[in-house]
Design a protein around this motif. Structure first.
Motif: not given
Length: 588
Positions: A237-265
């Motif tokens: 969605x449009x910014x600014x975006x709330x930064x999600x806690x819990x670390x980032x997404x790395x290559x080689x990992x499975x699918x993550x949960x959908x990212x809610x509108x207005x968030x960033x990871x």
């Protein structure tokens, strides 16, 4: 030795510097006048023949008319090779002048004079084998030949093979007209392309340099899921975006949960994009403040996201059959899901070395010479993409030759020597006896005129018969064996290319010449990257010589009549000269 086969004068005491040794090979090559010679001396192969050119002048200098009682003059000192003089009946070429000097009219008791062989690369007349003893040995001198032959036809037509019935060769064999050099290559290419296709599966690590036997179709979408093209932030969605806690997404990992509108990871390059993500913002294009992410420039839908199937969809043809497997092809195949590749099997070649006069070790002695072709042919065939067996040395034994031909399980048989019409030249006789089909029987090219291409009966192996002279054999490899093996291996023929030649190159009146050359770039203007590319013709280009071809990186195709300096000529690359390190054209 004919003028076209050797140095154009006595050896010089000058020792070239290490940087100019190739040029020094050219500076005294056979087309240049020797010290004391007239600078405008023509190569015997370039002298005009036919109407309006008296045979008495064939040697380049006028002679007085013959007078009664004169004996035929014997040649003395260096001079034109009788093999290059016009012979036989024809306009402007009286038979009595075939040797270049006037002779008295034949008397009642005179024996007819043997006609000299007109081939520029042929040995002098006399008894013996027509392609020996230069055959296989690069240091041999000419052996006489008693095989008369017909001179090249006036008007530029191709020359004919000698009638073996008058040469002690194949009794009753008909004359065969030599085909042009280009026609011979085309026949060999078509023959190889009609061959049976054999493929094999090889692991990726073993397929380098081979040729794809089937089209390469993708086994999966590429990429197989939406991925991030950059290190940065996945946003929804449009910014600014709330930064999600819990670390980032790395290559080689499975699918993550959908990212809610207005968030960033945070996300790494190559990581799988969560559902609902609208864009990836590069790290350097965003900043954080009080738990929020702000973009420093506008954000567009889908930016820096590689969508699934962007490169290809499953089942899509990535590369056609016949593609050479390079490192990049291996990478593409692996990405597309392959563990093994279907590749064309390398053609299998048997090499048969003929000749009783050949030594496999030591120095020449007592009329015996070293076999230069046996050590050379196998690696050359490997460079052409073939699997060659160790050479079989059969001597001049017709029965052994027939047994080797009829017992071969190879795709191609290559013979060395024995292709002409001398008393121990058995190749034609054996081919006749076993019912082989001759596709090419003599080629209008110098050196290498008596090469041949045949197919053994019952869809048996192909056979390329090479002349025994070493450089003539190289000519046969590039004229017939190379195009044939390229077709059998499924390779697409390279487009011909032309390069300017640095100096005048003499030509044969009727036949194509193949001349060893080396590529050079002229010195450029100051501040430039260099000058135009050109090729330099090399010395030691006689049919029995290998010194020139050993220093060369290609052969210039010189059309009949020769070329002037600066003229562009077609170049045949030697198989290793243009090879990249992973292809079949290298010796690893």
């Amino acid at each position: 030795m004919p003028p076209s086969d050797g140095p154009a004068g006595p050896p010089s005491d000058h020792s070239p510097s290490p940087g100019d040794w190739l040029t020094s090979l050219h500076d005294d090559w056979s087309d240049a006048p020797a010290p004391g010679e007239r600078a405008d001396r023509a190569d015997p192969a370039d002298r005009p023949t036919g109407p309006g050119v008296p045979a008495a002048h064939a040697g380049g200098a006028p002679r007085r008319p013959a007078e009664p009682g004169d004996r035929p003059a014997a040649p003395t000192g260096p001079g034109p090779d009788p093999a290059d003089r016009p012979t036989g009946p024809g306009p402007g070429v009286p038979a009595a002048h075939a040797g270049g000097a006037p002779r008295r009219p034949a008397g009642p008791g005179d024996r007819p004079a043997a006609a000299p062989d007109p081939r520029p690369d042929a040995p002098l007349s006399g008894p013996g084998r027509s392609d020996r003893p230069e055959s296989h040995g690069s240091d041999a001198s000419a052996r006489p030949d008693d095989s008369p032959s017909e001179a090249p036809r006036a008007g530029g037509g191709p020359s004919r093979r000698p009638d073996a019935s008058s040469a002690g060769g194949r009794p009753g064999a008909p004359q065969h007209e030599a085909v042009s050099w280009r026609a011979a290559r085309a026949v060999a290419t078509r023959a190889g392309q009609r061959g049976a296709v054999r493929t094999e599966l090889l692991g990726l690590g073993a397929a380098l340099g081979r040729v794809l036997g089937e089209p390469l179709a993708a086994l999966t979408d590429l990429p197989s899921f939406d991925t991030s093209a950059m290190d940065g932030w996945a946003v929804a969605g449009p910014g600014p975006w709330r930064i999600r806690d819990g670390g980032g997404i790395l290559a080689g990992h499975g699918a993550r949960a959908p990212l809610p509108d207005g968030e960033a990871v945070r996300i790494a390059t190559g990581a799988r994009i969560p559902a609902e993500v609208t864009a990836v913002i590069r790290s350097e294009h965003a900043h954080e403040a009080k738990g929020l992410l702000y973009a420093q420039r506008s954000v567009s839908q889908g930016q820096d996201i590689r969508p699934r199937g962007q490169e290809c969809r499953s089942g899509e043809i990535l590369l056609p059959a016949g593609t050479v497997v390079t490192p990049a092809v291996l990478g593409l195949a692996a990405a597309a899901g392959y563990d093994e590749l279907p590749v064309r099997a390398r053609p299998r070649v048997d090499v048969l070395v003929l000749g009783d006069e050949l030594l496999t070790a030591g120095l020449p002695h007592d009329g015996l010479i070293r076999d230069a072709l046996g050590p050379m042919i196998g690696p050359w065939l490997h460079a052409l993409g073939a699997e060659a067996t160790p050479p079989q040395r059969l001597g001049d034994d017709a029965e052994a030759l027939e047994k080797a031909l009829t017992g071969s399980e190879a795709d191609l048989i290559v013979t060395t020597g024995g292709t002409a019409a001398g008393p121990v030249d058995h190749v034609h006789r054996v081919l006749d006896r076993i019912g082989a089909e001759l596709l090419v029987d003599g080629v209008a090219v110098r050196p290498g005129h008596p090469m041949l291409l045949a197919r053994l009966p019952s869809d048996g192996p192909w056979l390329v018969g090479l002349p025994g002279n070493p450089l003539a054999a190289v000519s046969g490899l590039l004229t017939l064996a190379g195009p044939l093996l390229g077709g059998l291996a499924g390779r697409t023929p390279d487009d011909p290319y032309r390069v300017a030649v640095r100096d005048d190159v003499h030509g044969h009146p009727h036949d194509t010449r193949l001349v060893p050359v080396v590529h050079r770039a002229a010195a450029g203007e100051p501040g430039t990257a260099g000058g135009a590319e050109h090729v330099v013709p090399l010395h030691y280009n006689g049919p029995a010589m290998l010194r020139g071809i050993a220093a060369a990186d290609g052969l210039a195709v010189v059309e009949p009549g020769g070329v002037r300096s600066g003229t562009e000529v077609e170049i045949l690359d030697l198989p290793w000269a243009s090879a990249t390190p992973w292809t079949e054209g290298c010796f690893t």
